[in-house]
Design an enzyme around this catalytic site. Structure first.
Site, PDB file in Angstrom:
ATOM      1  N   GLU A  80     -10.983   3.011   6.623  1.00 39.77           N
ATOM      2  CA  GLU A  80     -10.042   4.059   7.026  1.00 39.77           C
ATOM      3  C   GLU A  80     -10.818   5.270   7.547  1.00 39.77           C
ATOM      4  OE1 GLU A  80      -6.311   6.685   5.188  1.00 39.77           O
ATOM      5  OE2 GLU A  80      -7.844   5.884   3.839  1.00 39.77           O
ATOM      6  N   ASP A 126       1.644   9.236  -5.959  1.00 39.18           N
ATOM      7  CA  ASP A 126       1.594  10.678  -5.728  1.00 39.18           C
ATOM      8  C   ASP A 126       1.781  11.033  -4.258  1.00 39.18           C
ATOM      9  OD1 ASP A 126      -0.824   9.529  -5.097  1.00 39.18           O
ATOM     10  OD2 ASP A 126      -2.076  11.092  -5.970  1.00 39.18           O
ATOM     11  N   GLY A 135      -9.589   7.824  -2.660  1.00 42.26           N
ATOM     12  CA  GLY A 135     -10.221   9.119  -2.510  1.00 42.26           C
ATOM     13  C   GLY A 135     -11.096   9.159  -1.271  1.00 42.26           C
ATOM     14  N   HIS A 179      -9.846   0.511  -0.860  1.00 39.54           N
ATOM     15  CA  HIS A 179      -9.735   1.361   0.317  1.00 39.54           C
ATOM     16  C   HIS A 179     -11.042   1.261   1.114  1.00 39.54           C
ATOM     17  CE1 HIS A 179      -6.193   3.337  -1.415  1.00 39.54           C
ATOM     18  NE2 HIS A 179      -6.042   3.973  -0.255  1.00 39.54           N
ATOM     19  N   HIS A 237       0.858  -1.195   0.000  1.00 34.53           N
ATOM     20  CA  HIS A 237       0.000   0.000   0.000  1.00 34.53           C
ATOM     21  C   HIS A 237       0.888   1.237   0.000  1.00 34.53           C
ATOM     22  CE1 HIS A 237      -4.142   1.668   0.943  1.00 34.53           C
ATOM     23  NE2 HIS A 237      -3.359   2.737   0.947  1.00 34.53           N
ATOM     24  N   HIS A 281       1.282   4.875  -2.317  1.00 30.52           N
ATOM     25  CA  HIS A 281       0.736   5.729  -3.369  1.00 30.52           C
ATOM     26  C   HIS A 281       1.846   6.467  -4.112  1.00 30.52           C
ATOM     27  CE1 HIS A 281      -3.635   5.538  -2.404  1.00 30.52           C
ATOM     28  NE2 HIS A 281      -3.192   5.253  -1.190  1.00 30.52           N
TER      29      HIS A 281
END
Length: 371
Positions: A216, A29, A186, A213, A25, A27
């Site tokens: 969370e 960006d 997102g 996702h 996991h 990202h």
């Protein structure tokens, strides 16, 4: 236990950085080097809050420590701004892989949303191609330095937009060219995976693996939808699955727990939890349990037999590395090398690879920890 400025520490005489690791996991960006943001930002006239790499790194860490996923996500405006050209995407991906290798990672999956990188005229295909080029350059650079690493793309759709089926088809079209799985990311709260059922139905028909996702910024309903609607083999974070556990009693190290049906399903089916300790604190994902790492339900989930893994989520925002996350867990829960090896074996088992390749990773991890 002291953790050095690079997040490393020694456990039983061994450097944690030198141990073989799996990153599930992470990202793209969220892992851009601050110095790279400054250089690429200067080329496009991007206004930045800081002009020095160290100061910009401090800014990201401060802004990300908000206790809110929505606020946390706003920091990505700067990183995605410099990832809108083939050159920018390729450089960021190449450096990303080099940073993974320097962190001791032998296999990684990098997730990113191509739809967020089209403002300067790139097509979805061109964006994915640029990232794949960077990944391969990074793998070659790491090999030149004596480190074997493989990195696969997790093509991601944004859960608050309506392009998930299109992105799912993009992911499947790249399955033999670097894509290994699909994700949605997102703002989680208010955007259930069920909104993207058509995309998940398509992926299932193509036998293409998904991680979602969930758990969370939203609770059990989100996790339930990820499993039922998303056919998730892994949960991105998934930390709030602990809300489906009722602690009946504690006696020393012994804890009597009653499982809800969802928690039991996740544990018994070995659905991988992609836990990210520092990030989970920053976004408030573990606020129900406390504000310190020792309050994170990571250890409870581990002791109960869930398939827990350790991840960074966003290296830049959390100013962290996989080595540092492991060191923090050792400090919080007094884990030993056997525990850390278990986390890597869980990650290898959950990787979106054929069984033969997962078995190879397991052997490499066992050998590395034995040495």
């Amino acid at each position: 236990m002291p953790i050095d400025q690079h997040g490393d520490t020694k456990l039983q005489g061994l450097s944690l950085r030198g141990l073989p690791k799996i990153s599930l996991h992470d990202h793209l960006d969220g892992g851009v080097r601050p110095e790279t943001i400054i250089e690429l930002g200067d080329e496009i006239g991007l206004e930045l809050p800081e002009s020095d790499g160290t100061a910009l790194a401090d800014w990201f860490a401060h802004k990300s420590d908000s206790g809110s996923l929505v606020e946390y996500l706003k920091t990505f405006d700067l990183t995605t701004a410099v990832m809108q050209t083939p050159e920018g995407l390729t450089r960021v991906a190449r450096e990303f892989v080099e940073d993974l290798a320097a962190d001791g990672v032998i296999y990684g999956e990098v997730r990113w949303a191509p739809e967020q990188h089209l403002t300067r005229g790139l097509s979805l295909e061109e964006a994915v191609d640029a990232v794949q080029t960077g990944i391969e350059e990074g793998e070659e650079a790491a090999e030149d330095r004596g480190h074997d690493i493989r990195v696969g793309q997790l093509i991601t759709a944004m859960r608050h937009t309506d392009r998930s089926l299109e992105i799912a088809k993009l992911a499947v079209s790249w399955r033999e060219r670097g894509a290994v799985g699909f994700d949605i990311a997102g703002p989680e709260d208010g955007f259930l995976p069920s909104r993207h059922r058509a995309a998940f139905d398509y992926l299932a028909s193509e036998f293409f693996p998904t991680t979602v996702h969930a758990g969370e910024a939203a609770g059990l309903e989100s996790i339930r939808s990820a499993i039922i609607d998303g056919r998730a083999l892994r949960l991105g974070h998934g930390v709030r699955i602990a809300q489906d556990l009722d602690i009946i009693s504690r006696a020393g190290d012994e804890v009597l727990v009653q499982f809800g049906d969802l928690a039991r399903w996740v544990r018994d089916r070995e659905i991988t939890l992609e836990l990210s300790p520092s990030s989970n604190l920053q976004t408030g994902a573990v606020a129900a349990w406390g504000e310190e790492l020792g309050d994170h339900p990571f250890d409870l989930l581990y002791q109960l037999g869930f398939s827990v893994t350790v991840n960074v989520d966003n290296r830049t925002m959390s100013r962290t590395s996989l080595t540092r996350e492991l060191a923090l867990l050792v400090d919080a829960f007094e884990y030993d090398l056997d525990d850390l090896e278990t986390f890597q074996l869980n990650a290898a088992a959950g990787a979106f690879l054929p069984i033969e390749e997962r078995e190879e990773l397991i052997e490499l991890i066992a050998e590395g920890f034995e040495r």
